[in-house]
Design an enzyme around this catalytic site. Sequence first.
Site, PDB file in Angstrom:
ATOM      1  N   LYS A   1     -28.527 -19.207 -76.506  1.00  0.00           N
ATOM      2  CA  LYS A   1     -28.111 -19.021 -77.903  1.00  0.00           C
ATOM      3  C   LYS A   1     -28.296 -20.322 -78.703  1.00  0.00           C
ATOM      4  CE  LYS A   1     -23.831 -17.823 -76.917  1.00  0.00           C
ATOM      5  NZ  LYS A   1     -23.832 -17.946 -75.438  1.00  0.00           N
TER       6      LYS A   1
ATOM      7  N   ARG B   1     -16.341 -13.867 -79.811  1.00  0.00           N
ATOM      8  CA  ARG B   1     -16.380 -13.714 -78.365  1.00  0.00           C
ATOM      9  C   ARG B   1     -15.392 -12.660 -77.889  1.00  0.00           C
ATOM     10  NH1 ARG B   1     -18.486 -19.239 -77.261  1.00  0.00           N
ATOM     11  NH2 ARG B   1     -18.998 -19.431 -75.066  1.00  0.00           N
TER      12      ARG B   1
ATOM     13  N   ARG C   1     -28.480 -27.860 -66.722  1.00  0.00           N
ATOM     14  CA  ARG C   1     -28.652 -28.185 -68.136  1.00  0.00           C
ATOM     15  C   ARG C   1     -28.193 -29.611 -68.431  1.00  0.00           C
ATOM     16  NH1 ARG C   1     -26.124 -24.184 -72.618  1.00  0.00           N
ATOM     17  NH2 ARG C   1     -24.088 -24.990 -72.016  1.00  0.00           N
TER      18      ARG C   1
ATOM     19  N   ARG D   1     -22.545 -31.198 -69.388  1.00  0.00           N
ATOM     20  CA  ARG D   1     -21.289 -30.815 -70.034  1.00  0.00           C
ATOM     21  C   ARG D   1     -20.190 -30.617 -68.995  1.00  0.00           C
ATOM     22  NH1 ARG D   1     -22.357 -26.008 -74.274  1.00  0.00           N
ATOM     23  NH2 ARG D   1     -20.572 -25.184 -73.124  1.00  0.00           N
TER      24      ARG D   1
ATOM     25  N   ARG E   1     -16.615 -18.824 -66.667  1.00  0.00           N
ATOM     26  CA  ARG E   1     -17.101 -18.485 -68.014  1.00  0.00           C
ATOM     27  C   ARG E   1     -17.834 -17.145 -67.992  1.00  0.00           C
ATOM     28  NH1 ARG E   1     -20.515 -23.612 -69.223  1.00  0.00           N
ATOM     29  NH2 ARG E   1     -20.979 -22.679 -71.236  1.00  0.00           N
TER      30      ARG E   1
HETATM   31  P1  AMP Z   1     -19.996 -22.666 -75.810  1.00  0.00           P
HETATM   32  O1  AMP Z   1     -20.528 -24.015 -76.183  1.00  0.00           O
HETATM   33  O2  AMP Z   1     -20.266 -21.629 -76.871  1.00  0.00           O
HETATM   34  O3  AMP Z   1     -20.455 -22.233 -74.435  1.00  0.00           O
HETATM   35  O4  AMP Z   1     -18.400 -22.812 -75.735  1.00  0.00           O
HETATM   36  C1  AMP Z   1     -17.778 -23.684 -74.821  1.00  0.00           C
HETATM   37  C2  AMP Z   1     -16.337 -23.312 -74.651  1.00  0.00           C
HETATM   38  O5  AMP Z   1     -15.654 -23.404 -75.911  1.00  0.00           O
HETATM   39  C3  AMP Z   1     -16.084 -21.887 -74.178  1.00  0.00           C
HETATM   40  O6  AMP Z   1     -16.185 -21.742 -72.763  1.00  0.00           O
HETATM   41  C4  AMP Z   1     -14.660 -21.656 -74.695  1.00  0.00           C
HETATM   42  O7  AMP Z   1     -13.706 -22.317 -73.895  1.00  0.00           O
HETATM   43  C5  AMP Z   1     -14.695 -22.372 -76.045  1.00  0.00           C
HETATM   44  N1  AMP Z   1     -15.143 -21.455 -77.116  1.00  0.00           N
HETATM   45  C6  AMP Z   1     -16.267 -21.547 -77.856  1.00  0.00           C
HETATM   46  N2  AMP Z   1     -16.357 -20.548 -78.745  1.00  0.00           N
HETATM   47  C7  AMP Z   1     -15.253 -19.788 -78.559  1.00  0.00           C
HETATM   48  C8  AMP Z   1     -14.768 -18.587 -79.143  1.00  0.00           C
HETATM   49  N3  AMP Z   1     -15.450 -17.947 -80.108  1.00  0.00           N
HETATM   50  N4  AMP Z   1     -13.583 -18.082 -78.695  1.00  0.00           N
HETATM   51  C9  AMP Z   1     -12.884 -18.718 -77.749  1.00  0.00           C
HETATM   52  N5  AMP Z   1     -13.292 -19.828 -77.126  1.00  0.00           N
HETATM   53  C10 AMP Z   1     -14.465 -20.379 -77.523  1.00  0.00           C
END
Ligand code: AMP
Length: 229
Positions: free
Chosen positions: A13, A88, A127, A162, A173
Site C-alpha cells: 500500500k 482498518r 523490508r 521497523r 498484524r
Molecule cells: P502501518 O504502517 O499501516 O502498517 O501501521 C502500523 C501500525 O500502526 C499498525 O500495526 C497499528 O498498530 C497502527 N495503525 C495504523 N493505522 C491504524 C488504523 N487505521 N487503526 C488502528 N491502528 C492503526
Amino acid sequence: MNLILLGGPGAGKGTQAKKLIEKYAIPQISTGDILRAAVKAGTEMGRKAKEYMDAGKLVPDEVVIGIIRDRLAQADAKKGFILDGFPRTVPQAEALDKVLGGLSAKIDHVVSIDVDEEALVTRLTGRRTCKNAACGQMFHIKFTPAKKEGICDKCGGELYLRDDDNETTVRSRLATYNQATKPLIDYYTKKGLVRPIAGVGGIDDIYNKIVGILGAGSGCACSCGGGKH
Ligand code: AMP
C-alpha cells in the site's frame, strides 16, 4: 480523486501510494506514518500508540479517527487524497463516511491489493525503510536491495527495520488484519467501490494495473474518479 488502499500489512500500500501521489498530485495519508511520527516525537498519543503498534495490535478507533478527521480538514486534502492504512475496522469506515459527508466528499475507489499470507511475511521481515521521514523510501534485502547496504539510494539516509516488522509481530498484524480489516472488503463491495488487484509481480506491474483500473489516462485528480473528461 479520493482513494482508499486496502490490503494486508506488506501488501504494498505504502509503496503504491508513493507512486500514485506523484501521478495524481494528491497527498498520501498514512495513519501508520502519522502514528510513527508521534512515537518519534514522544507525544502522549505516541507513547500510548507504541504499545499497540509493537504488539501488532490496532490503536483504538477513537485515536485514529481523530487523526483522520484533523488531516482531512487540511487544505491539501480538498483536491483529493490516498488513504493508506485507514480505515482498518468497520467502525473506522463508518466514521470516515461521516467525516466525508461533513466535507461534502466521498470515496471514489477502494483498491484492494491481494497477496498470499506467507509472501507477506517474507516481504515484511526483509523490508528496510529510510529513516529520513521526508523520504521514507522502502527497500527489500532480497527483492529490491539498496545499492549500498543500509543506505537509501534516493537520499542517502540510513535504512532500518521497523520495530513491528519482526516475525512475531508480523504474524499478529496478519491475524488482526484477517479479523478486523478484511470485513471492509464486504463493506465497500456493497457500496460498489472495490477494485481488486493481484498484488504479485514487480512494483511497476502492480502500479500499472492500479492506474489502468482507475481509468486514469487523463491523470485527473478531481473527484470524477479519473479519465472522465
Ligand atoms: P502501518 O504502517 O499501516 O502498517 O501501521 C502500523 C501500525 O500502526 C499498525 O500495526 C497499528 O498498530 C497502527 N495503525 C495504523 N493505522 C491504524 C488504523 N487505521 N487503526 C488502528 N491502528 C492503526
